[in-house]
Design a protein around this motif. Structure first.
Motif, PDB file in Angstrom:
ATOM      1  N   GLU A 173       3.025  -3.624  -0.275  1.00 54.70           N
ATOM      2  CA  GLU A 173       3.067  -3.924   1.156  1.00 54.70           C
ATOM      3  C   GLU A 173       1.711  -3.782   1.820  1.00 54.70           C
ATOM      4  OE1 GLU A 173       6.481  -1.792   2.939  1.00 54.70           O
ATOM      5  OE2 GLU A 173       7.251  -1.799   0.892  1.00 54.70           O
ATOM      6  N   GLY A 174       0.722  -3.363   1.062  1.00 49.70           N
ATOM      7  CA  GLY A 174      -0.635  -3.333   1.591  1.00 49.70           C
ATOM      8  C   GLY A 174      -0.966  -2.174   2.508  1.00 49.70           C
TER       9      GLY A 174
ATOM     10  N   ASP B 192      -2.234   1.719   3.432  1.00 48.48           N
ATOM     11  CA  ASP B 192      -3.223   2.631   2.854  1.00 48.48           C
ATOM     12  C   ASP B 192      -2.605   4.002   2.604  1.00 48.48           C
ATOM     13  OD1 ASP B 192      -5.556   0.828   3.354  1.00 48.48           O
ATOM     14  OD2 ASP B 192      -4.848   1.123   5.412  1.00 48.48           O
TER      15      ASP B 192
END
Ligand code: UDP
Ligand code: MG
Length: 314
Positions: A116-117, A119
């Protein structure tokens, strides 16, 4: 790719074998399904029981278990920092040893980062079950207060249980302050965080190390570390009392001119003197709190001292 699991441990002999077994199961699945290697970094925070002995046993059986043992108890914040410094993996996750941070979240967290990108993927308590009501009340007031006054927002019920990319971990390490309040630091560095709600679970075994007093000090650390609002409030007190005194002086002068007898009312005067000196001491106390933190900070003492690691004594 590699995932490092940082586990601060302080007197956790009762629960460590359980944690290691539970977590190991989940990690084996991750290895199989996602092809991600993982290694443990246990941080023994000056335990007085058999924690270190257990860690040595784990390491003997599995070279992917690393450990750092402190020379004394430096606190969980220092332990987390040491773990983050030791981590070299692409992803890093901080977990409590008491299984209050469910290992079953790890695959979900990895998905958030890999697919899902995000961090960072962090757990947030959706309730405070199993906690004394007074403590919950103070906790919710604390979050209100800090979010109202500090520009850094702190998510209510946020735990230290979170997975981060190496990039975010490096950013967290840049903040090397001595008075650490990780919940604030994680939020201060920014990045995209996915919040995973979860129901509070009780400790699997052993006792919590957080007394009400310790939590209160931690809350003060958080406030002093992330906002200077209390100092502003102290200054406002000063302004308000100055204005009140002007009004009082004018009142007394006018009354003397109209009715005479300027000495009447000494009991109320005593009350006012006591009240004002109380406020003054309170404000001095606030300044003192900041000064004390500054004093400790400028000494630049190390956050922790290592006594032993899996490679022996440094
Ligand atoms: N811990 C630590 N140093 C301390 C106190 C606690 O490393 O001085 C660790 C502890 O071993 C556990 C985690 O921090 O893995 C959370 O502690 P605890 O469960 O006592 O806190 P709670 O979950 O009640 O907030
Ligand atoms: Mg706990």
């Amino acid at each position: 790719m590699r995932l490092d699991i940082i586990v601060p441990c302080h007197n956790e002999e009762e629960v460590l074998p359980l944690f290691y077994a539970e977590c190991g199961k989940v990690l084996a699945e991750i290895r199989k399904e996602k092809d991600i290697e993982s290694s443990f970094i246990f941080v023994d925070d000056g335990s007085k029981d058999n924690t270190l002995k257990l860690l040595k046993e784990f390491h003997e059986k599995d070279p992917f278990v690393r450990f750092i043992s402190f020379s004394r108890n430096f606190g969980k914040e220092a332990a987390m920092y040491a773990g983050l410094q030791a981590s070299e993996g692409d992803f890093v996750v901080i977990m409590d040893a008491d299984l209050q941070d469910p290992p079953s979240f790890l695959p979900k967290m990895l998905d958030a980062l890999l697919e899902e990108g995000y961090d960072c993927a962090a757990a947030r308590r959706s309730d405070r079950k199993g906690e004394p009501a007074v403590r919950s009340w103070f906790a919710s007031k604390f979050y209100k207060l800090i979010n109202h006054s500090a520009s850094t927002k702190i998510e209510e019920g946020a735990r230290d249980f979170r997975m981060m990319t190496r990039q975010m971990k490096d950013a967290v390490l840049e903040l090397s302050e001595y008075n650490r309040f990780s919940k604030g630091i994680f939020s201060w560095v920014g990045f995209h965080t996915k919040w995973l709600p979860y129901e509070n679970v009780n400790r699997a075994a052993g006792k919590t190390k957080w007394s009400f007093k310790a939590l209160s000090y931690y809350a003060i650390d958080g406030i002093v570390g992330f906002t200077v609002k209390p100092l502003e409030i102290a200054a406002w007190f000063g302004m308000i009392f100055f204005l009140l005194s002007i009004i009082g002086i004018l009142f007394i002068i006018v009354r003397k001119l109209l009715f005479g007898d300027p000495v009447a009312g000494w009991p109320s005067l005593v009350c006012i003197v006591l009240f004002c000196s109380g406020i003054q001491l309170f404000c001095t106390g606030i300044i003192g709190e900041y000064l004390a933190k500054t004093y400790i900070e400028v000494k630049k003492r190390p956050l922790y001292i290592v006594r032993e690691t899996e490679k022996g004594k440094p």
